[in-house]
Design an enzyme around this catalytic site. Structure first.
Site, PDB file in Angstrom:
ATOM      1  N   ASP A 114     -31.598   0.653 -27.441  1.00  0.00           N
ATOM      2  CA  ASP A 114     -30.784   1.726 -28.024  1.00  0.00           C
ATOM      3  C   ASP A 114     -30.109   1.336 -29.341  1.00  0.00           C
ATOM      4  O   ASP A 114     -29.480   2.170 -29.987  1.00  0.00           O
ATOM      5  CB  ASP A 114     -29.733   2.206 -27.013  1.00  0.00           C
ATOM      6  N   GLU A 201     -24.366 -13.855 -23.588  1.00  0.00           N
ATOM      7  CA  GLU A 201     -24.734 -14.501 -24.853  1.00  0.00           C
ATOM      8  C   GLU A 201     -24.294 -15.962 -24.834  1.00  0.00           C
ATOM      9  O   GLU A 201     -25.038 -16.866 -25.225  1.00  0.00           O
ATOM     10  CB  GLU A 201     -24.077 -13.758 -26.030  1.00  0.00           C
TER      11      GLU A 201
HETATM   12  N1  UDP Z   1     -31.221  -1.692 -19.247  1.00  0.00           N
HETATM   13  C1  UDP Z   1     -32.101  -1.891 -18.187  1.00  0.00           C
HETATM   14  N2  UDP Z   1     -31.748  -1.431 -16.942  1.00  0.00           N
HETATM   15  C2  UDP Z   1     -30.571  -0.775 -16.706  1.00  0.00           C
HETATM   16  C3  UDP Z   1     -29.673  -0.597 -17.781  1.00  0.00           C
HETATM   17  C4  UDP Z   1     -30.033  -1.070 -19.038  1.00  0.00           C
HETATM   18  O1  UDP Z   1     -33.170  -2.450 -18.377  1.00  0.00           O
HETATM   19  O2  UDP Z   1     -30.301  -0.390 -15.557  1.00  0.00           O
HETATM   20  C5  UDP Z   1     -31.601  -2.166 -20.576  1.00  0.00           C
HETATM   21  C6  UDP Z   1     -31.372  -1.138 -21.691  1.00  0.00           C
HETATM   22  O3  UDP Z   1     -32.513  -0.304 -21.835  1.00  0.00           O
HETATM   23  C7  UDP Z   1     -31.092  -2.014 -22.899  1.00  0.00           C
HETATM   24  C8  UDP Z   1     -30.437  -3.246 -22.277  1.00  0.00           C
HETATM   25  O4  UDP Z   1     -30.773  -3.266 -20.893  1.00  0.00           O
HETATM   26  O5  UDP Z   1     -32.280  -2.384 -23.564  1.00  0.00           O
HETATM   27  C9  UDP Z   1     -28.919  -3.229 -22.406  1.00  0.00           C
HETATM   28  O6  UDP Z   1     -28.403  -2.065 -21.785  1.00  0.00           O
HETATM   29  P1  UDP Z   1     -27.361  -1.095 -22.511  1.00  0.00           P
HETATM   30  O7  UDP Z   1     -27.874  -0.725 -23.860  1.00  0.00           O
HETATM   31  O8  UDP Z   1     -27.019   0.009 -21.593  1.00  0.00           O
HETATM   32  O9  UDP Z   1     -26.119  -2.088 -22.662  1.00  0.00           O
HETATM   33  P2  UDP Z   1     -24.852  -2.006 -23.607  1.00  0.00           P
HETATM   34  O10 UDP Z   1     -25.165  -1.076 -24.736  1.00  0.00           O
HETATM   35  O11 UDP Z   1     -23.766  -1.506 -22.740  1.00  0.00           O
HETATM   36  O12 UDP Z   1     -24.652  -3.408 -24.069  1.00  0.00           O
HETATM   37 MN    MN Z   2     -26.893  -0.640 -25.687  1.00  0.00          MN
END
Ligand code: UDP
Ligand code: MN
Length: 255
Positions: A114, A201
């Site tokens: 995203d 990280e």
């Molecule tokens: N993601 C996943 N399974 C989930 C939730 C998220 O594989 O149940 C993936 C999501 O598509 C993204 C990454 O893990 O590539 C990080 O998730 P997210 O963007 O929701 O995290 P944030 O923006 O809160 O750091």
């Molecule tokens: Mn994200």
């Protein structure tokens, strides 16, 4: 010879998934020497992602690794948040270690589906000897979260993070990339469920590098080439009604 950029993307099924992957893939198509490792959070690969990748024009590896359903960690910790992407990123690291040789030149980057990426970021990554770091826009409660870079020495002398600033490496997943060599040498370096939220990280980096060794990129961390954007879930209230009536809008058409 340019190193191959391996971008590891965890992804999961939801209405916006194909849109996210389309935006990403069309950025990545501008990057030569690019290899996309897409890891679905699912027990098996889906048809949607399989077909999508086949038609993408990119060099890719398609994996599936489901997040354990009821993963419980620190259940007494009120601040505990289910970590995202752990299973998928580790599956990708395993693939790299099983399929690449010490003589292969590469850089490994964790590209959530995203975020928004400038192609300039990938040019920066080509310079990485160990671990490169750079600013990330729109994250940690700030317009920009960044390592502080000394102009004279070009060393990282601190971080401006205000969210959990005591983390060993207070930066976002999109704020660094790792030379493949270090990941092959440190075979056991992985992400873990056994860490507090926001420490993934730090978990991986502290296994392979010291703060002093970080290489600031993007003009001594003065440029933003990646943004921690998040996509609003679409309103599908009408679709819900149509589904009940057996008349969903997307019969025979993949969205
Ligand atoms: N993601 C996943 N399974 C989930 C939730 C998220 O594989 O149940 C993936 C999501 O598509 C993204 C990454 O893990 O590539 C990080 O998730 P997210 O963007 O929701 O995290 P944030 O923006 O809160 O750091
Ligand atoms: Mn994200």
């Amino acid at each position: 010879v340019k190193p191959t950029i391996y971008a590891i993307t965890p992804t999961f099924s939801r209405p916006v998934q194909k849109a996210e992957l389309t935006r990403l893939s069309q950025t990545f198509l501008h990057v030569p020497n690019f290899h996309w490792i897409v890891v679905e959070d699912a027990a098996t690969k889906t048809t949607l992602v399989t077909r999508f990748l086949e038609e993408s024009g990119l060099i890719y590896t398609h994996l599936a690794a489901a997040t354990p359903p009821n993963y419980k960690l620190g259940r007494n910790d009120p601040n505990w948040k289910k970590p995202r992407g752990v299973e998928q990123r580790n599956a990708a690291l395993r693939w790299l270690r099983e399929n690449l040789k010490p003589t292969d030149r590469g850089v490994v980057f964790f590209a959530d589906d995203d975020n928004t990426y400038s192609i300039k970021l990938f040019h920066e990554m080509e310079k990485i000897q160990r671990v490169g770091v750079w600013p990330v826009g729109l994250v940690g409660g700030l317009m920009v979260e960044k390592p502080m870079c000394d102009n004279v020495t070009s060393k990282v002398i601190g971080f401006n993070a205000v969210w959990k600033p005591d983390r060993p490496f207070p930066l976002d997943m999109a704020g660094f990339a790792i030379n493949l060599r270090l990941l092959l040498e440190n075979k056991d370096a992985v992400f873990s469920y056994e860490v507090q939220g926001g420490y993934q990280e730090s978990e991986i980096l502290s296994q392979i590098v010291t703060r002093n060794e970080l290489e600031p990129l993007a003009d001594c961390c003065t440029k933003v080439y990646v943004w921690h954007t998040r996509t609003e879930p679409p309103q599908l209230n009408v679709e819900q009604l149509l589904i009940k009536k057996g008349k969903r809008s997307n019969v025979g058409i993949e969205v």
